[in-house]
Design an enzyme around this catalytic site. Structure first.
Site, PDB file in Angstrom:
ATOM      1  N   LEU A 127       0.867  -1.173   0.000  1.00 52.50           N
ATOM      2  CA  LEU A 127       0.000   0.000   0.000  1.00 52.50           C
ATOM      3  C   LEU A 127       0.905   1.225   0.000  1.00 52.50           C
ATOM      4  O   LEU A 127       1.377   1.668   1.047  1.00 52.50           O
ATOM      5  CB  LEU A 127      -0.926  -0.001   1.220  1.00 52.50           C
ATOM      6  CG  LEU A 127      -2.192  -0.864   1.118  1.00 52.50           C
ATOM      7  CD1 LEU A 127      -1.865  -2.324   0.827  1.00 52.50           C
ATOM      8  CD2 LEU A 127      -3.018  -0.765   2.391  1.00 52.50           C
ATOM      9  N   ILE A 128       1.160   1.761  -1.175  1.00 50.45           N
ATOM     10  CA  ILE A 128       2.181   2.799  -1.330  1.00 50.45           C
ATOM     11  C   ILE A 128       1.551   4.185  -1.409  1.00 50.45           C
ATOM     12  O   ILE A 128       0.560   4.395  -2.114  1.00 50.45           O
ATOM     13  CB  ILE A 128       3.063   2.526  -2.573  1.00 50.45           C
ATOM     14  CG1 ILE A 128       4.253   3.465  -2.613  1.00 50.45           C
ATOM     15  CG2 ILE A 128       2.242   2.569  -3.863  1.00 50.45           C
ATOM     16  CD1 ILE A 128       5.313   3.082  -3.620  1.00 50.45           C
TER      17      ILE A 128
ATOM     18  N   LYS B 126      -8.631   3.546   7.291  1.00 48.26           N
ATOM     19  CA  LYS B 126      -7.634   2.480   7.150  1.00 48.26           C
ATOM     20  C   LYS B 126      -8.313   1.130   6.928  1.00 48.26           C
ATOM     21  O   LYS B 126      -7.829   0.300   6.148  1.00 48.26           O
ATOM     22  CB  LYS B 126      -6.744   2.427   8.393  1.00 48.26           C
ATOM     23  CG  LYS B 126      -5.754   3.577   8.502  1.00 48.26           C
ATOM     24  CD  LYS B 126      -4.726   3.510   7.394  1.00 48.26           C
ATOM     25  CE  LYS B 126      -3.669   4.590   7.502  1.00 48.26           C
ATOM     26  NZ  LYS B 126      -2.779   4.430   8.654  1.00 48.26           N
TER      27      LYS B 126
ATOM     28  N   GLY C 277       3.542   0.571   5.664  1.00 48.05           N
ATOM     29  CA  GLY C 277       4.692   1.207   6.304  1.00 48.05           C
ATOM     30  C   GLY C 277       4.405   1.651   7.719  1.00 48.05           C
ATOM     31  O   GLY C 277       5.090   2.538   8.242  1.00 48.05           O
TER      32      GLY C 277
ATOM     33  N   CYS D 224      -6.707  26.232   0.061  1.00 46.73           N
ATOM     34  CA  CYS D 224      -6.562  25.364   1.227  1.00 46.73           C
ATOM     35  C   CYS D 224      -5.370  25.893   2.013  1.00 46.73           C
ATOM     36  O   CYS D 224      -4.624  26.741   1.532  1.00 46.73           O
ATOM     37  CB  CYS D 224      -6.374  23.901   0.845  1.00 46.73           C
ATOM     38  SG  CYS D 224      -4.792  23.530   0.050  1.00 46.73           S
TER      39      CYS D 224
END
EC number: 2.8.1.4
Length: 482
Positions: free
Chosen positions: A183-184, A265, A287, A456
């Protein structure tokens, strides 16, 4: 030219069948990586080493460098083959090769021998070392920590003069373990965790959850391609991109603030697990490091794991950030990570560090899971070998302004919570709230005769969203950075 490839020590203690399989896979990897430099090179397997022979001397530096980045290699010896008749002949050839290098230096001689000879390794070390000491007046023997180590390898009737030694990255050859899906995000952690699994013998595929449009995806593709090209180009891998903005929007609207991080998540794990099952991948890689952020406490990690039956590997679980950044620097991903955007649209204002399962499940009960199924079904699967060409395309730059005209409209694209905490109040211009996760679906409904300035807090999300709108054909957008 000739290179002797020494195996990672853990390979040498495997059973005979496993060792032979690992050596065969490593030989194939070496051939796949090096054929772009010299298609005529030969890769020869032996029980305790691998030989690489190439004819094009001009390719020596690039071949040597490529070998240092192939998992499974402990070190590489660049050698010169010579014939010899006896131990004195070995000394004469060593003196010829090393005289200039040893002048004014301390040295020792180290010999490795294979085959049947009428001398042993220590005999050669003493004879050659003593001879060099006598014939080079400015050199002297020093057995511990010498300035120069003269390495010789003798195999049957061949003498190999070791011209250079280069350290490899060790580990197991890619393909000796099963496939994983990383999961990058493009940051420090996911790049390092991907590298660590490649080094452990896994073929690493990449799954990217896109929250920031094409510009962010291009950045992460570059990181994934760099890792693959540098450490695992011997194998074909996938890059899968999932547009996760609709999922984030649903969470922001339906889930209580404190639970958002864990729920997000869990949604990512569910989506990645579906992708893994689709392609026959055995595990996910993240990570995450224990306690680094609120979602990475033991309680929350356990709840995240419970969202799927797929195994989740966390190679960085006990590593601190300083060490992770150090490894990123060593493998070359630090610069990518430093420039990768961090989004202004914070998913949660007061995240829980000890989520309760019943509460999480209650909040997920409000979530429309058809949105998750849809984004997974629409995921883009790309052969990572094609990314190099795609990422050469220039990302259109969007204009950034510090001032505005009265007829323009400021679009505050921050999340609702951020807008409530720090309202944007400007005189003589219309300020319209439109959270970033609604831009893609609602911008087209606005008055297109006006110019919109996206705002933003950090200016990253606004730029990426402006790039996305430009790609969709809207030319009336700029970024507002006061």
């Amino acid at each position: 030219m000739k290179f002797i490839i020494k195996l990672f020590p853990e390979i040498t203690i495997k059973s005979q069948s496993v060792r032979l399989r690992f050596i065969k896979i490593l030989s194939t990897s070496i051939r796949n990586v090096l054929k772009q430099y010299d298609e005529t090179l030969a890769v020869v397997r032996h029980w305790d080493h691998i030989e690489v022979r190439a004819k094009d001397e001009n390719q020596r530096p690039v071949i040597a460098d490529a070998l240092t980045r192939i998992p499974g290699i402990h070190h590489i010896l660049e050698v010169e083959d010579r014939d010899y008749t006896d131990i004195h002949h070995i000394f004469e050839q060593t003196l010829e090769a090393y005289r200039e290098q040893l002048e004014g230096k301390t040295f020792c001689v180290r010999v490795k021998r294979r085959g049947k000879q009428d001398f042993n390794s220590q005999d050669v070390e003493r004879y050659v070392g003593g001879g060099l000491n006598q014939h080079i007046e400015s050199a002297r023997v020093k057995l511990s920590h010498p300035q120069v180590t003269v390495n010789l390898e003798i195999e049957n009737d061949k003498l190999m003069l070791v011209k250079a030694r280069r350290e490899g990255i060790g580990g197991y050859p890619v393909g000796t373990q099963e496939d994983v899906l990383s999961l990058i995000s493009g940051g420090f952690d996911s790049g390092v965790s991907s590298y660590m699994l490649m080094r452990r013998g896994c073929r690493v595929h990449y799954c990217f959850f896109n929250l920031g449009g094409a510009a962010h995806e291009i950045g992460v593709r570059q990181v994934a391609h760099y890792l693959w090209n540098r450490f695992a180009s011997s194998h074909k891998v996938r890059f899968i991109a999932i547009d996760f903005e609709p999922v984030v929007g649903e969470i922001l609207e339906k889930v209580e603030d404190g639970q958002m991080g864990v729920v997000l998540k869990r949604m990512m794990v569910r989506a990645a697990s579906q992708i893994a099952e689709r392609y026959g991948v055995q595990a996910l890689v993240t990570g995450e490091a224990l306690g680094q952020v609120s979602s990475q406490t033991l309680t929350n990690l356990r709840l995240i794991d419970n969202a799927s039956d797929t195994l989740i590997l966390r190679p960085l679980i006990s590593h601190d950030k300083e060490h992770i950044i150090k490894v990123a620097r060593e493998i070359g991903t630090e610069d990518f990570a430093k420039t990768m955007p961090e989004y202004c649209g914070v998913i949660s204002k007061s995240p829980t560090v000890k989520a309760i399962k019943a509460k999480i499940e209650e909040e997920e009960g409000h979530f429309d899971f058809s949105i998750l199924d849809r984004v997974v079904s629409e995921a883009k699967n790309v052969d990572i070998r094609t990314i190099a060409e795609q990422t050469q395309e220039q990302v259109t730059e969007v204009e950034t302004v510090a001032e505005f005209d009265a007829d323009q409209v400021i679009l505050d694209i921050r999340s609702n919570d951020e807008q409530e905490d720090k309202p944007l109040k400007l005189d003589q211009v219309e300020v319209k709230p439109l959270p970033f996760y609604k831009l893609s679906t609602q911008f087209g409904d606005l008055d297109q005769s006006k110019t919109y300035l996206l705002y933003c807090e950090r200016g990253v999300m606004s730029r990426l969203q402006a790039l996305y709108l430009l790609e969709q054909g809207f030319t009336n957008v700029k970024v507002y950075r006061p």
